[in-house]
Design a protein around this motif. Sequence first.
Motif, PDB file in Angstrom:
ATOM      1  N   SER A   1     -24.802 -39.253 -16.251  1.00 59.03           N
ATOM      2  CA  SER A   1     -24.533 -39.566 -14.832  1.00 59.03           C
ATOM      3  C   SER A   1     -23.450 -38.672 -14.245  1.00 59.03           C
ATOM      4  N   ARG A   2     -22.442 -38.283 -15.073  1.00 60.57           N
ATOM      5  CA  ARG A   2     -21.354 -37.448 -14.554  1.00 60.57           C
ATOM      6  C   ARG A   2     -21.872 -36.048 -14.192  1.00 60.57           C
ATOM      7  N   GLU A   3     -22.701 -35.466 -15.051  1.00 59.54           N
ATOM      8  CA  GLU A   3     -23.243 -34.140 -14.756  1.00 59.54           C
ATOM      9  C   GLU A   3     -24.145 -34.173 -13.531  1.00 59.54           C
ATOM     10  N   MET A   4     -24.964 -35.205 -13.433  1.00 59.30           N
ATOM     11  CA  MET A   4     -25.864 -35.305 -12.285  1.00 59.30           C
ATOM     12  C   MET A   4     -25.087 -35.470 -10.984  1.00 59.30           C
ATOM     13  N   ALA A   5     -23.983 -36.195 -11.001  1.00 60.51           N
ATOM     14  CA  ALA A   5     -23.174 -36.371  -9.796  1.00 60.51           C
ATOM     15  C   ALA A   5     -22.524 -35.061  -9.374  1.00 60.51           C
ATOM     16  N   ALA A   6     -22.039 -34.265 -10.357  1.00 58.57           N
ATOM     17  CA  ALA A   6     -21.411 -32.979 -10.047  1.00 58.57           C
ATOM     18  C   ALA A   6     -22.428 -32.003  -9.455  1.00 58.57           C
ATOM     19  N   MET A   7     -23.624 -31.967 -10.057  1.00 61.39           N
ATOM     20  CA  MET A   7     -24.653 -31.053  -9.558  1.00 61.39           C
ATOM     21  C   MET A   7     -25.136 -31.465  -8.161  1.00 61.39           C
TER      22      MET A   7
ATOM     23  N   VAL B   1     -42.612 -49.127 -11.551  1.00 63.35           N
ATOM     24  CA  VAL B   1     -42.954 -47.704 -11.608  1.00 63.35           C
ATOM     25  C   VAL B   1     -42.648 -47.169 -13.003  1.00 63.35           C
ATOM     26  N   LYS B   2     -43.329 -46.052 -13.329  1.00 60.73           N
ATOM     27  CA  LYS B   2     -43.167 -45.412 -14.624  1.00 60.73           C
ATOM     28  C   LYS B   2     -43.067 -43.907 -14.418  1.00 60.73           C
ATOM     29  N   LEU B   3     -42.169 -43.249 -15.150  1.00 61.06           N
ATOM     30  CA  LEU B   3     -41.970 -41.822 -15.023  1.00 61.06           C
ATOM     31  C   LEU B   3     -43.205 -41.087 -15.528  1.00 61.06           C
ATOM     32  N   LYS B   4     -43.707 -40.170 -14.666  1.00 63.42           N
ATOM     33  CA  LYS B   4     -44.882 -39.381 -15.021  1.00 63.42           C
ATOM     34  C   LYS B   4     -44.539 -37.916 -15.261  1.00 63.42           C
ATOM     35  N   HIS B   5     -43.655 -37.342 -14.403  1.00 63.39           N
ATOM     36  CA  HIS B   5     -43.256 -35.946 -14.587  1.00 63.39           C
ATOM     37  C   HIS B   5     -41.860 -35.757 -14.005  1.00 63.39           C
ATOM     38  N   PHE B   6     -41.080 -34.933 -14.717  1.00 67.96           N
ATOM     39  CA  PHE B   6     -39.715 -34.623 -14.291  1.00 67.96           C
ATOM     40  C   PHE B   6     -39.544 -33.109 -14.291  1.00 67.96           C
ATOM     41  N   GLU B   7     -39.159 -32.543 -13.157  1.00 66.41           N
ATOM     42  CA  GLU B   7     -38.981 -31.098 -13.017  1.00 66.41           C
ATOM     43  C   GLU B   7     -37.578 -30.831 -12.504  1.00 66.41           C
ATOM     44  N   LYS B   8     -36.770 -30.167 -13.339  1.00 59.45           N
ATOM     45  CA  LYS B   8     -35.389 -29.875 -12.978  1.00 59.45           C
ATOM     46  C   LYS B   8     -35.274 -28.423 -12.538  1.00 59.45           C
ATOM     47  N   PHE B   9     -34.404 -28.177 -11.559  1.00 61.00           N
ATOM     48  CA  PHE B   9     -34.172 -26.813 -11.064  1.00 61.00           C
ATOM     49  C   PHE B   9     -33.287 -26.063 -12.053  1.00 61.00           C
ATOM     50  N   GLN B  10     -33.494 -24.741 -12.072  1.00 62.11           N
ATOM     51  CA  GLN B  10     -32.745 -23.915 -13.016  1.00 62.11           C
ATOM     52  C   GLN B  10     -31.291 -23.737 -12.567  1.00 62.11           C
ATOM     53  N   ASP B  11     -31.049 -23.513 -11.289  1.00 63.91           N
ATOM     54  CA  ASP B  11     -29.701 -23.286 -10.779  1.00 63.91           C
ATOM     55  C   ASP B  11     -29.611 -23.816  -9.339  1.00 63.91           C
ATOM     56  N   THR B  12     -28.423 -23.643  -8.783  1.00 67.31           N
ATOM     57  CA  THR B  12     -28.191 -24.158  -7.427  1.00 67.31           C
ATOM     58  C   THR B  12     -28.964 -23.367  -6.382  1.00 67.31           C
ATOM     59  N   THR B  13     -29.165 -22.086  -6.583  1.00 71.82           N
ATOM     60  CA  THR B  13     -29.895 -21.252  -5.621  1.00 71.82           C
ATOM     61  C   THR B  13     -31.332 -21.727  -5.483  1.00 71.82           C
ATOM     62  N   GLU B  14     -31.976 -21.993  -6.632  1.00 72.52           N
ATOM     63  CA  GLU B  14     -33.351 -22.487  -6.600  1.00 72.52           C
ATOM     64  C   GLU B  14     -33.426 -23.862  -5.943  1.00 72.52           C
ATOM     65  N   ALA B  15     -32.434 -24.706  -6.253  1.00 75.99           N
ATOM     66  CA  ALA B  15     -32.406 -26.044  -5.651  1.00 75.99           C
ATOM     67  C   ALA B  15     -32.205 -25.954  -4.140  1.00 75.99           C
ATOM     68  N   LEU B  16     -31.340 -25.017  -3.713  1.00 73.81           N
ATOM     69  CA  LEU B  16     -31.089 -24.854  -2.278  1.00 73.81           C
ATOM     70  C   LEU B  16     -32.333 -24.348  -1.554  1.00 73.81           C
ATOM     71  N   ALA B  17     -33.070 -23.399  -2.177  1.00 69.68           N
ATOM     72  CA  ALA B  17     -34.285 -22.867  -1.550  1.00 69.68           C
ATOM     73  C   ALA B  17     -35.343 -23.953  -1.411  1.00 69.68           C
ATOM     74  N   ALA B  18     -35.517 -24.766  -2.460  1.00 66.33           N
ATOM     75  CA  ALA B  18     -36.509 -25.836  -2.403  1.00 66.33           C
ATOM     76  C   ALA B  18     -36.106 -26.911  -1.387  1.00 66.33           C
TER      77      ALA B  18
ATOM     78  N   LEU C   1     -34.292 -45.062 -14.603  1.00 61.34           N
ATOM     79  CA  LEU C   1     -35.649 -44.559 -14.728  1.00 61.34           C
ATOM     80  C   LEU C   1     -35.701 -43.228 -15.476  1.00 61.34           C
ATOM     81  N   ILE C   2     -34.587 -42.429 -15.423  1.00 64.12           N
ATOM     82  CA  ILE C   2     -34.535 -41.134 -16.105  1.00 64.12           C
ATOM     83  C   ILE C   2     -33.614 -41.271 -17.313  1.00 64.12           C
ATOM     84  N   THR C   3     -34.111 -40.926 -18.474  1.00 67.23           N
ATOM     85  CA  THR C   3     -33.319 -41.011 -19.699  1.00 67.23           C
ATOM     86  C   THR C   3     -32.899 -39.617 -20.138  1.00 67.23           C
ATOM     87  N   GLY C   4     -31.735 -39.545 -20.782  1.00 65.34           N
ATOM     88  CA  GLY C   4     -31.252 -38.278 -21.326  1.00 65.34           C
ATOM     89  C   GLY C   4     -30.510 -37.417 -20.331  1.00 65.34           C
ATOM     90  N   LEU C   5     -30.140 -37.951 -19.168  1.00 66.00           N
ATOM     91  CA  LEU C   5     -29.396 -37.167 -18.173  1.00 66.00           C
ATOM     92  C   LEU C   5     -28.070 -37.885 -17.902  1.00 66.00           C
TER      93      LEU C   5
END
Length: 556
Positions: A135-141, A44-61, A129-133
């Motif tokens: 791992s510690r920040e992603m685990a906390a979020m 597989v190859k990364l085509k698009h990456f969309e990150k949420f702005q905050d926790t509220t938006e992530a919770l709604a989605a 598969l995702i570069t520039g993120l």
Amino acid sequence: CVVLFWCEFFIFFLLLQVLNEKKLQEVDSLWQEFETPEKANKIVKLKHFEKFQDTTEALAASTALVEGKLSKNLKKILKKIVAKDAHEQLAVADAKLGGVIKDKLNLSCIHSPMVTELMRGIRSQIEGLITGLPSREMAAMCLGLAHSLSRYKLKFSPDKVDTMIIQAISLLDDLDKELNNYIMRCREWYGWHFPELGKIITDNLAYCKCVRKVGDRSNFASSDVSDILPEEIEEEVKAAAEISMGTEVSEEDINNIIHLCDQVIEISEYRTQLYDYLKNRMMAIAPNLTVMVGELVGARLIAHAGSLLNLAKHPASTVQLLGAEKALFRALKTKRDTPKFGLIYHASLVGQTNTKNKGKISRMLAAKTALTIRYDALGEDTSAEMGAENRLKVETRLRLLEERGMRRISGTGKALARTDKYQNKSEVKVFDPSGDSTLPTVSKKRKIQEVDEQDREVAVKAKKFKAETKEETTVEDNEPVKKKKKKKDKEKEAEEEEVLTEEPVTSPTVECKVGCLATCVAFLLDNVFFIETIVCLQNTEKKKKKKKKVKEEDED
């Protein structure tokens, strides 16, 4: 093929392009292609990456996707990117979400075991598969989103609403116990001062209100308790207060009793409020169950099972015996009859039946109750029509069982049978002692006439036999002796004729005691040998009498 990767606890949407679709066909060995990040990048190859702005938006989605809905952000992403490649298929992990995307965006979506294995492999190599993120920040979020989503599910989950019913019915039972203890203490305490009041007022709440309003018994004559008691009972209470046999108490004792009455009245009011709350909750969550067995019994069944969903998993036989587990296992251990009902015994339909039909009605009620529980727990309709129909069926069955004894067996079955007057026909059975004895059976008693006839026949035969034997013996003797014996023979024949012409003796009195004894023995033993000996005894006695007569004649 384009893959829409999303997980409940990830804070982004991910679109991946599949490079080698042939390897995806081998589902069993697909996990080997995701052992390392290098192998995963070949599939597989990364085509698009969309990150949420905050926790509220992530919770709604996340909540929208959990409920099978399409969020605004995901809709924009799919329109921009996937709509350009309309010929390609979109692989989704949730079939319900795929159906919504197909209806609204007209995109072909696939969901299969191959897609599930592909999602599992992407999740294991997501950092490669995702570069520039970091791992510690992603685990906390992800941890923060997981906590928020769990809190949302716990707050709005319809499965957890029945916990309110469990707590309410438990509190209601505790309040009943405390009320009974308080009222018993209040009656006993105030009974030392005014014992007649407890027998006149039977209602506990009215008793406490009267005590709180009046206090000392001497105040009953001047106080008005018509708002609490009827006029007749009020007059009776006032009359009893004047001639009461209770002891005198101080004002401090009266104040403590009044304070206890206040507690009883407050708890009673709170109990009625809690019962109304429980009734409304049951009608909202389990309306069909409430119609079938009532609010209290339905709430106790839910509390005993743990939740409405757990209760729906139980079969009808288990619902029938819920609350009687100890009696059931005791009966199985001791090999006795198992119980027929548990908590369902307190339902109104079981209570109004007679003792003979309680088991049948409880079994049928448990079967219909199990259906209504499943309908309430798993169905989407909130009406109580199904419960009303099933209750009507149980009531008709109950009516048939009660009227079965009064119906005719033949005919239409609608007319009532005529009840005849009952007559007690008692048959007295006498014990037969003949089976207990091991001795040989004795013949039945014969009538006196039969015994007399047999005795006469035997006596005649015996005399003839002796006469013949005597004739043979006398032939060898002299002639003068023959003449004497001839005279004696004539006398014997004359006596025999007299014996034959005599009437049968019916009275038990006999001239000779020996002869009477002999006849009795012959009657009991019924043996020819004894009869012959008895006849010989009688003949010897007659001979002795005749010899005496002959001697007397010679002397004359």
